[in-house]
Design a protein around this motif. Structure first.
Motif, PDB file in Angstrom:
ATOM      1  N   CYS A 146      20.123   7.021  40.146  1.00  0.00           N
ATOM      2  CA  CYS A 146      21.155   6.405  40.702  1.00  0.00           C
ATOM      3  C   CYS A 146      21.469   6.314  42.028  1.00  0.00           C
ATOM      4  N   LEU A 147      22.222   7.397  42.540  1.00  0.00           N
ATOM      5  CA  LEU A 147      23.125   8.559  43.123  1.00  0.00           C
ATOM      6  C   LEU A 147      22.763   8.253  44.557  1.00  0.00           C
ATOM      7  N   LEU A 148      21.577   8.325  44.907  1.00  0.00           N
ATOM      8  CA  LEU A 148      20.798   8.315  46.079  1.00  0.00           C
ATOM      9  C   LEU A 148      20.117   6.495  46.512  1.00  0.00           C
ATOM     10  N   TRP A 149      20.114   6.212  45.535  1.00  0.00           N
ATOM     11  CA  TRP A 149      19.369   4.694  45.425  1.00  0.00           C
ATOM     12  C   TRP A 149      20.131   4.205  46.456  1.00  0.00           C
ATOM     13  N   ARG A 150      21.251   4.140  46.049  1.00  0.00           N
ATOM     14  CA  ARG A 150      22.527   3.742  46.702  1.00  0.00           C
ATOM     15  C   ARG A 150      23.506   4.026  47.709  1.00  0.00           C
ATOM     16  N   LEU A 151      22.936   5.213  48.079  1.00  0.00           N
ATOM     17  CA  LEU A 151      23.327   5.897  49.521  1.00  0.00           C
ATOM     18  C   LEU A 151      22.906   4.694  50.989  1.00  0.00           C
ATOM     19  N   PRO A 152      21.976   4.260  50.841  1.00  0.00           N
ATOM     20  CA  PRO A 152      21.928   3.081  52.094  1.00  0.00           C
ATOM     21  C   PRO A 152      22.617   1.982  51.966  1.00  0.00           C
ATOM     22  N   GLY A 153      23.117   1.487  51.257  1.00  0.00           N
ATOM     23  CA  GLY A 153      24.027   0.053  50.906  1.00  0.00           C
ATOM     24  C   GLY A 153      25.517   0.846  51.740  1.00  0.00           C
ATOM     25  N   GLY A 154      26.154   2.057  52.022  1.00  0.00           N
ATOM     26  CA  GLY A 154      27.300   2.128  52.801  1.00  0.00           C
ATOM     27  C   GLY A 154      27.944   2.446  51.529  1.00  0.00           C
ATOM     28  N   ALA A 155      29.606   3.077  52.006  1.00  0.00           N
ATOM     29  CA  ALA A 155      30.807   3.500  51.374  1.00  0.00           C
ATOM     30  C   ALA A 155      31.287   2.529  50.969  1.00  0.00           C
ATOM     31  N   LYS A 156      31.321   1.114  50.883  1.00  0.00           N
ATOM     32  CA  LYS A 156      32.187   0.136  50.003  1.00  0.00           C
ATOM     33  C   LYS A 156      30.952  -0.769  49.531  1.00  0.00           C
ATOM     34  N   GLY A 157      31.880  -0.317  48.299  1.00  0.00           N
ATOM     35  CA  GLY A 157      31.702  -0.562  47.233  1.00  0.00           C
ATOM     36  C   GLY A 157      30.749   0.338  46.150  1.00  0.00           C
ATOM     37  N   TYR A 158      30.949   1.589  46.869  1.00  0.00           N
ATOM     38  CA  TYR A 158      29.616   2.657  46.391  1.00  0.00           C
ATOM     39  C   TYR A 158      29.922   3.519  44.888  1.00  0.00           C
ATOM     40  N   VAL A 159      31.458   3.317  44.797  1.00  0.00           N
ATOM     41  CA  VAL A 159      31.656   3.216  43.456  1.00  0.00           C
ATOM     42  C   VAL A 159      31.511   2.412  41.850  1.00  0.00           C
ATOM     43  N   ARG A 160      31.713   1.508  42.351  1.00  0.00           N
ATOM     44  CA  ARG A 160      31.538   0.091  41.615  1.00  0.00           C
ATOM     45  C   ARG A 160      30.612   0.399  40.939  1.00  0.00           C
ATOM     46  N   ASP A 161      28.980   0.063  42.477  1.00  0.00           N
ATOM     47  CA  ASP A 161      28.079  -0.038  41.784  1.00  0.00           C
ATOM     48  C   ASP A 161      27.100   0.900  41.292  1.00  0.00           C
ATOM     49  N   VAL A 162      27.357   1.963  41.467  1.00  0.00           N
ATOM     50  CA  VAL A 162      26.803   3.401  40.835  1.00  0.00           C
ATOM     51  C   VAL A 162      27.552   3.292  39.628  1.00  0.00           C
ATOM     52  N   SER A 163      28.954   3.616  38.844  1.00  0.00           N
ATOM     53  CA  SER A 163      29.102   3.279  37.586  1.00  0.00           C
ATOM     54  C   SER A 163      28.253   2.775  37.254  1.00  0.00           C
ATOM     55  N   ALA A 164      28.087   1.283  37.726  1.00  0.00           N
ATOM     56  CA  ALA A 164      27.335   0.235  36.659  1.00  0.00           C
ATOM     57  C   ALA A 164      26.122   0.324  36.149  1.00  0.00           C
ATOM     58  N   SER A 165      25.475   1.529  37.366  1.00  0.00           N
ATOM     59  CA  SER A 165      24.076   1.471  37.004  1.00  0.00           C
ATOM     60  C   SER A 165      24.020   2.645  35.902  1.00  0.00           C
ATOM     61  N   VAL A 166      25.051   3.651  36.235  1.00  0.00           N
ATOM     62  CA  VAL A 166      24.711   4.741  34.704  1.00  0.00           C
ATOM     63  C   VAL A 166      25.510   3.991  33.911  1.00  0.00           C
ATOM     64  N   PHE A 167      26.600   2.769  33.358  1.00  0.00           N
ATOM     65  CA  PHE A 167      26.946   2.449  32.752  1.00  0.00           C
ATOM     66  C   PHE A 167      25.617   1.914  31.869  1.00  0.00           C
ATOM     67  N   ALA A 168      24.544   1.546  32.212  1.00  0.00           N
ATOM     68  CA  ALA A 168      23.870   0.279  32.194  1.00  0.00           C
ATOM     69  C   ALA A 168      22.284   1.561  31.660  1.00  0.00           C
ATOM     70  N   ALA A 169      22.213   2.339  32.342  1.00  0.00           N
ATOM     71  CA  ALA A 169      21.648   3.627  32.159  1.00  0.00           C
ATOM     72  C   ALA A 169      21.604   4.551  30.245  1.00  0.00           C
ATOM     73  N   ALA A 170      23.104   4.467  30.467  1.00  0.00           N
ATOM     74  CA  ALA A 170      23.781   4.850  28.781  1.00  0.00           C
ATOM     75  C   ALA A 170      23.242   4.524  28.230  1.00  0.00           C
ATOM     76  N   TYR A 171      23.546   2.582  28.289  1.00  0.00           N
ATOM     77  CA  TYR A 171      24.645   1.652  27.049  1.00  0.00           C
ATOM     78  C   TYR A 171      23.269   1.233  26.871  1.00  0.00           C
ATOM     79  N   LEU A 172      22.091   1.132  27.349  1.00  0.00           N
ATOM     80  CA  LEU A 172      20.682   0.242  27.218  1.00  0.00           C
ATOM     81  C   LEU A 172      19.582   1.363  26.681  1.00  0.00           C
ATOM     82  N   PRO A 173      19.088   2.172  27.820  1.00  0.00           N
ATOM     83  CA  PRO A 173      18.195   3.015  27.121  1.00  0.00           C
ATOM     84  C   PRO A 173      18.028   3.535  26.929  1.00  0.00           C
ATOM     85  N   LEU A 174      19.647   4.726  27.010  1.00  0.00           N
ATOM     86  CA  LEU A 174      19.810   6.011  26.555  1.00  0.00           C
ATOM     87  C   LEU A 174      20.126   6.046  24.534  1.00  0.00           C
TER      88      LEU A 174
END
Length: 428
Positions: free
Chosen positions: A253-281
């Protein structure tokens, strides 16, 4: 006399006629024809018609310089019927020979036909007012032109105390339960596939809601692929396989979001990690209940505990819920409902652990109480997420329930606690 007659003839010729002449009344009180010239009778009739029109509208004034006071010789029900509306001039004060029925019919016609000014200008009846009779039944109208009290609005449908479509919810619940039971009693490892499919659909729902409502982009491909790896690797490798897949998913998820630039990077990565932990884990812990030899009993103990908690709380809340448990998060959840969940969950825990897993009753009490707590907290957590996003349901896939995520809310955290307690109480 001849001079007066000539003046009246001039006024009559200058004044356009109002309409067809009325039929003379057989019993007329007009003066004999020999004493009154024909021109004078015609002038008197026209003057009296205008005087009566002025009386119907109630507008005092003069018409053509003459007052209608003392007008004589209007036949009963004759020219009065022609007074459809009021003219702008002509006072009817003291008019003689005009019957009450004639004036009443003229006033009634004016009120039904339209405005008095339009009638005086020669328009047939003018424009119909709101609520006026225009060839059909009159529409009852209030003072502001809206339908009056007689026009009853459609009664609003009374909301169900259940807060959902109960028959649809029961039907969907039975179908899901039947699918789970069939998978467990045939080849129990099929249940892992059921978990994997539910987690994939829930991930789509959750990422879609975040994208539409919060403009947050979850790294959908890494979370989907990594989520399936967590669930399926938990089968042969247990916790190590699930945690390893989770760590690799976060890195992706950290690498996937790199091409999108700095704007909203922390927001999008945080949501991705939360989704990965809350659902499949969390879902991987439910998959880890399957491999032991008594895996069917473990899965059923987990599922029955959650279902008993939800059902007991639902029934108690609908029947006697009066004290809100968390009004700012979930207004319909009450302390009475929580008490019903606790009773039903403890009873289910004692029975399932004692009968299915050969455990002790006290273990069932602890297990049932823990499942009720985690199921309730899971429900509140998702309610808070939905309230933050401003939505009612995560999806519409399941009639009467919402989306898959709306059914996984209490199951996901309870799966973690179930695996931990059952591993301690009843080692494989």
């Amino acid at each position: 006399m001849s001079q007066v007659s000539e003046e009246r003839d001039e006024r009559v010729s200058d004044t356009p006629p109002l309409g067809p002449a009325a039929e003379p009344d057989p019993v007329s009180r007009l003066e004999p024809a020999s004493e009154t010239p024909a021109g004078q009778r015609k002038s008197d009739s026209a003057t009296n018609a205008r005087a009566e029109s002025g009386a119907a509208a109630g507008n005092p004034g003069e018409f053509g310089g003459e007052s209608a006071k003392g007008a004589k010789g209007v036949p009963a029900g004759g020219l009065a019927k022609g007074a459809k509306a009021a003219s702008q001039g002509g006072s009817a004060k003291g008019s003689k020979g005009t019957t009450e029925g004639g004036l009443a019919e003229g006033a009634k016609a004016a009120s039904k036909g339209g405005s008095a000014t339009s009638a005086a200008e020669g328009e047939p009846g003018g424009k119909p007012e709101r609520g006026a009779k225009t060839g059909g039944k009159a529409e009852p109208a209030a003072a502001d032109g809206k339908p009056g009290d007689d026009a009853k609005a459609e009664p609003e449908k009374k909301a169900s105390r259940a807060g959902r479509n109960l028959p649809a919810a029961i039907g969907v619940g039975l179908l899901l339960g039947a699918a789970i039971i069939v998978s467990l009693v045939t080849v129990r490892f099929i249940f892992i596939g059921v978990i994997a499919a539910a987690i994939a659909v829930g991930t789509f729902e959750f990422s879609g809601v975040l994208r539409r409502v919060a403009d947050t982009k979850v790294a959908l491909i890494p979370v989907l692929v990594g989520g399936q790896a967590m669930i399926w690797l938990a089968w042969p490798f247990g916790r190590e396989g699930a945690l390893t897949a989770f760590v690799l998913t976060v890195l992706a998820c950290l690498l996937w979001r790199l091409p999108g630039g700095a704007k909203g990077y922390v927001r999008d990565v945080s949501a991705s990690v939360f989704a990965a932990a809350y659902l499949p884990l969390f879902g991987a812990f439910a998959a880890m209940l399957v491999p032991p030899h008594d895996g069917v009993g473990r899965v059923l103990t987990f599922l029955i505990g959650v279902v008993a908690s939800d059902t007991g709380g639902y029934i108690a809340g609908v029947l006697g819920g009066k004290h809100p448990m968390a009004p700012t998060i979930s207004p319909k959840k009450s302390w009475e409902g929580f008490a019903g969940s606790m009773i039903a969950g403890i009873v289910a825990g004692v029975l399932t652990i004692s009968l299915m897993l050969d455990g002790h009753a006290w273990q069932g009490v602890i297990f049932g109480a823990a499942i009720v707590l985690t199921a309730t907290l899971g429900d509140l957590v998702e309610s808070l997420i939905k309230r933050d996003l401003g939505i009612k349901d995560m999806g519409t896939l399941l009639p009467g329930h919402g989306g898959i995520m709306d059914r996984l809310d209490s199951l996901l955290p309870s799966a973690v606690v179930s695996w931990l307690l059952l591993s301690a109480f009843v080692p494989a």
